[in-house]
Design a protein around this motif. Structure first.
Motif, short mmCIF file in Angstrom:
data_model
loop_
_atom_site.label_atom_id
_atom_site.label_comp_id
_atom_site.label_asym_id
_atom_site.label_seq_id
_atom_site.Cartn_x
_atom_site.Cartn_y
_atom_site.Cartn_z
N LEU A 1 -19.09 -13.06 45.25
CA LEU A 1 -19.12 -13.54 43.86
C LEU A 1 -20.17 -14.64 43.70
O LEU A 1 -20.92 -14.68 42.73
CB LEU A 1 -17.73 -14.04 43.46
CG LEU A 1 -17.52 -14.43 41.99
CD1 LEU A 1 -17.84 -13.26 41.07
CD2 LEU A 1 -16.09 -14.89 41.74
N ILE B 1 -10.95 -10.93 53.57
CA ILE B 1 -11.04 -10.25 52.27
C ILE B 1 -11.23 -11.27 51.13
O ILE B 1 -12.14 -11.14 50.32
CB ILE B 1 -9.80 -9.36 52.03
CG1 ILE B 1 -9.78 -8.21 53.04
CG2 ILE B 1 -9.80 -8.80 50.61
CD1 ILE B 1 -8.49 -7.40 53.03
N TYR B 2 -10.35 -12.28 51.09
CA TYR B 2 -10.49 -13.28 50.01
C TYR B 2 -11.80 -14.06 50.15
O TYR B 2 -12.53 -14.25 49.16
CB TYR B 2 -9.33 -14.29 50.06
CG TYR B 2 -7.99 -13.73 49.61
CD1 TYR B 2 -7.84 -13.13 48.36
CD2 TYR B 2 -6.86 -13.82 50.42
CE1 TYR B 2 -6.61 -12.64 47.94
CE2 TYR B 2 -5.63 -13.33 50.02
CZ TYR B 2 -5.50 -12.74 48.78
OH TYR B 2 -4.28 -12.24 48.38
N TYR C 1 -14.84 -11.96 49.32
CA TYR C 1 -15.01 -11.78 47.87
C TYR C 1 -15.65 -13.02 47.25
O TYR C 1 -16.54 -12.91 46.40
CB TYR C 1 -13.66 -11.50 47.20
CG TYR C 1 -13.79 -11.36 45.70
CD1 TYR C 1 -14.33 -10.21 45.14
CD2 TYR C 1 -13.40 -12.39 44.85
CE1 TYR C 1 -14.48 -10.09 43.77
CE2 TYR C 1 -13.54 -12.27 43.48
CZ TYR C 1 -14.08 -11.12 42.94
OH TYR C 1 -14.23 -11.01 41.58
N LEU C 2 -15.19 -14.20 47.69
CA LEU C 2 -15.77 -15.45 47.15
C LEU C 2 -17.26 -15.54 47.45
O LEU C 2 -18.05 -15.93 46.59
CB LEU C 2 -15.05 -16.64 47.78
CG LEU C 2 -14.02 -17.33 46.91
CD1 LEU C 2 -13.33 -18.43 47.68
CD2 LEU C 2 -14.67 -17.91 45.66
#
Lengths: 240, 98
Positions: free
Chosen positions: B28, B20-21, B24-25
């Protein structure tokens, strides 16, 4: 105030690519360090086993997502409604997206922890249901922002929605006191001393610090993206 | 009391959090890259537009407004098209973005 995001800074287009993001790199290293401590230097809880270590991922994500990120959404939205500064709108937008991210981690890791400990993936009690509801409200906040084209209206509507979303946070915090729930009581944010052995408390604080750093790095990066995007959109409108 | 053997739950949660983290990176970064490309097109288009308007005003007062109007209407199609080649040669070529 309106003019702040109107101009595209010189060479902005090169900025996100040309310099390493030291804050993000530091945050990633800090999270990696916290994981090493969680995996190899923290005792296993006697009754819950290794699954209890999900605690060090779940609690920091909940704490930072709910209190830091939603707090920033609420404060910057409120101040936006007062000052009408576009930068505050962009801060709220960025913080809401990061809050959504952290809350997603909470909602995924929580059931994975719940299954071996409670015997069920999910329970429709107040804490869990309100957290899921906040996740949907944040999703709605982001959809609202992408649906309204007029900048001023978009900022105004989403500021109101951001404040309303953040109003759920105190209810989520108090839900374990107000309702019967499977979810345990707070072990840190309570009037008495934290009810954790020292080694576990230190690991929790290390993990909290690392994820707070990750939050700061992601928020800064997301804000820069939003600021650049507004500049590009303004210039496109000028050229059209 | 025996400690339960439930390691797999922790590792699944850990992998899920990393996905998840990390996801997202990655997303982005992809959004930043596409925005950078958009910004380069806008930069180049505005440069071409400014050069056209300077050329238009140097050609004489009477025709200035008319040529300016023509330039504005072309700025989305012809000028942006022209700037695509400029980005390749000037903006990316000078190493400022990669």
């Amino acid at each position: 105030m309106e003019s702040h995001a109107r101009s595209l800074p010189e060479h902005t287009s090169a900025r996100p690519e040309s310099r390493p993001d030291w804050l993000l790199l530091t945050a990633v290293l800090a999270v990696a360090g916290a994981l090493v401590r969680i995996l190899w230097f923290t005792p296993v809880e006697l009754r819950q086993g290794v699954a209890q270590k999900i605690f060090y991922l779940h609690v920091p994500a909940a704490f930072i997502g709910l209190y830091f990120a939603c707090g920033i959404v609420a404060v910057s939205s409120l101040v936006y409604l007062w000052l009408r500064d576009e930068r505050l709108d962009l801060v709220a937008e960025s913080a809401a997206e990061i809050a959504f991210l952290f809350l997603s981690v909470v909602l995924v890791t929580g059931p994975i922890w719940g299954k071996p400990v409670w015997g069920t993936w999910w329970s429709w009690d107040a804490r869990l249901t309100l957290s899921l509801f906040l996740w949907f409200v944040l999703l709605g906040y982001m959809l609202l922002r992408s649906a309204v084209e007029d900048r001023s209206a978009r900022a105004r509507f989403s500021a109101v929605m951001g404040v309303l979303a953040a109003l759920l946070v105190p209810f989520i915090h108090m839900s374990v006191y107000l309702f019967r729930t499977l979810h345990p009581m707070p072990i840190i944010l309570k009037p008495e001393r934290p009810s954790l052995p020292n080694e576990m408390l230190v690991t929790l604080l290390v993990s909290m610090g690392a994820f707070a750093l990750l939050f700061a790095a992601l928020l800064r990066r997301r804000y820069r993206y939003a600021h650049l995007r507004e500049g590009v959109v303004a210039r496109e409108e000028e050229l059209a | 009391m025996n400690t339960p053997a439930n390691d797999s739950y922790f590792y699944v949660a850990l992998i899920a959090a990393v996905v998840i983290y990390g996801g997202y990176l990655v997303v982005l970064r992809m959004r930043e890259r596409s925005l950078v490309k958009r910004a380069q097109v806008v930069d180049a288009a505005s440069r071409v537009s400014a050069a056209d308007s300077m050329r238009g005003s140097a050609n004489g007062g009477g025709g200035g407004i008319a040529s300016g109007d023509a330039m504005d209407s072309n700025s989305r199609s012809a000028n942006v098209g022209a700037t695509d080649s400029n980005i390749g040669s000037a903006d990316i070529g000078d190493g400022s973005t990669s």
